[in-house]
Design a protein around this motif. Structure first.
Motif, short mmCIF file in Angstrom:
data_model
loop_
_atom_site.label_atom_id
_atom_site.label_comp_id
_atom_site.label_asym_id
_atom_site.label_seq_id
_atom_site.Cartn_x
_atom_site.Cartn_y
_atom_site.Cartn_z
N CYS A 36 64.43 52.37 80.23
CA CYS A 36 65.01 51.86 81.40
C CYS A 36 66.23 50.84 81.09
N CYS A 39 65.52 47.16 80.89
CA CYS A 39 64.65 46.64 80.00
C CYS A 39 65.21 46.98 78.49
N GLY A 78 56.27 47.41 76.18
CA GLY A 78 56.53 48.96 75.97
C GLY A 78 55.62 49.64 76.90
N ALA A 335 60.36 44.96 76.75
CA ALA A 335 59.35 45.89 76.03
C ALA A 335 58.61 45.23 75.03
#
Ligand code: SAM
Ligand code: SF4
Length: 339
Positions: A36, A39, A78, A335
């Protein structure tokens, strides 16, 4: 005879501002099957696998937090469901629910692996999932996730529903990316019986892009939605940072998580632990305590001291800034930290 008679229970985790920590967010991996744009970088530098806590170490950590009064644990990443053998961790932790003080074990996931796992998650005692889905539009989803297929996520959400799991959809609101698609997403989710929370993009991690261009104020989103729908304020307080409204036109609940425009630090009840055992006392600050070192080199007493140190160091709150040129508040991405 009760063997605990006369034994003092471990003290609760209370920080220097009097906030009790009852909620642990535990990242079990920094890896993910999506990328993403808010992210992580397109080519992230994943941690060496040897740095990750083993499933046994993760379990010991969770037990230590439960003993100190944590009642809710959320596994995240994650993508938690891409970690090999994560199901055995979940099944193991599931046995703590309802005893030893753990009230809830839940998961944040992008849903892509749920067709394989939803039934077993439900059987392990998971009742609720937060599922990240920012749009229903397949082209926008592919762009946002850098290559993902929205049908995989939708199949996962359907599998979760079929398994009896309660689903909340989380969507990061992004200027000129999914902005115009949010009403469609909300209407669909409410039609499926799922709550929705919108989230402001946070300046967490260097992602190789300008955050100020991504940022969309939820005040503005709320104002736009109010032109279209009737939004009624709800008193609901799940102990979290969201402000809730009922969308009268769809009958569903909509939350606004606004770390930038509506700071919620005074009621903070949580800490985050990464997959390498770093405890971050605040999502928006770099202060950390190395629980892996305590676990591997000091044993239970060192772990207890480390948790006490974390309480002494937990800051009052973050001061996120997404103005042009402000840069990331912290250098680790979501993440790695565990969103
Ligand atoms: N992979 C799982 C998922 O996407 O649900 C769990 C981990 S992900 C890091 C957890 C949550 O953090 C997701 O809802 C994601 O949208 C959110 N997130 C990631 N980066 C963010 C950022 N910079 N600002 C706000 N939310 C972010
Ligand atoms: Fe993966 Fe979740 Fe980050 Fe998206 S938000 S890249 S799904 S960890």
């Amino acid at each position: 005879m009760d063997r605990n008679v006369g034994v003092n229970p471990a003290p609760p985790l209370i920080d220097r501002f009097g906030r009790q920590i009852t909620y642990l967010r535990l990242s079990v991996t920094d890896r993910c099957d999506l990328r993403c744009v808010y992210c992580m970088k397109a080519r992230p530098d994943f941690l060496p696998k040897a740095d990750l806590l083993s499933l046994e170490e993760l379990t010991i950590l969770c037990d230590a937090f439960i003993a100190r009064g944590v009642t809710k644990i959320r596994l995240t990443g994650g993508e938690p469901l891409v970690r090999k053998d994560v199901l055995s961790l979940i099944e193991n932790l599931g046995t703590r629910i309802g005893r030893a003080g753990l009230k809830e074990l839940c998961l944040t996931t992008n849903a892509t692996q749920l067709p394989r796992f939803a039934d077993r998650l439900a059987a392990a005692g998971i009742q609720r999932l937060n599922i990240s889905l920012d749009t229903l539009d397949s082209d926008v989803y592919r762009r946002l996730t850098r290559g993902g297929d929205v049908n995989n996520a939708l199949a996962g959400i359907a599998a979760a529903k079929a398994a009896g799991l309660q689903v909340k959809i989380n969507a990061v609101a992004m200027a000129s990316i999914n902005e115009v698609h949010l009403p469609e997403l909300i209407r669909w989710a409410h039609g499926e019986g799922h709550d929705v929370s919108l989230i402001e993009v946070m300046p967490v991690g260097e992602i190789g892009a300008d955050r100020s261009a991504q940022f969309l104020s939820l005040r503005d989103v709320c104002a736009t939605l109010s032109d279209r729908w009737t939004l009624t304020d709800l008193p609901d307080n799940t102990g979290g940072p969201a402000r809730y409204v009922r969308v009268e036109d769809t009958g569903g609940r909509l939350g606004f998580i606004s770390p930038l425009t509506g700071n919620f630090c005074d009621s903070c009840n949580r800490v985050r632990v990464t997959c390498t055992g770093e405890l971050f006392t605040c999502l928006g600050k770099s202060g950390r305590i190395d629980l892996r070192h305590a676990l591997r080199n000091g044993g239970p007493a060192a772990l207890e001291h480390a948790l006490d140190d974390a309480m002494a160091e937990k800051p009052w709150g973050h001061d996120f800034d997404v103005s042009p040129g402000a840069g990331a508040a912290v250098d680790r991405d979501m993440a790695r930290t565990g969103g």
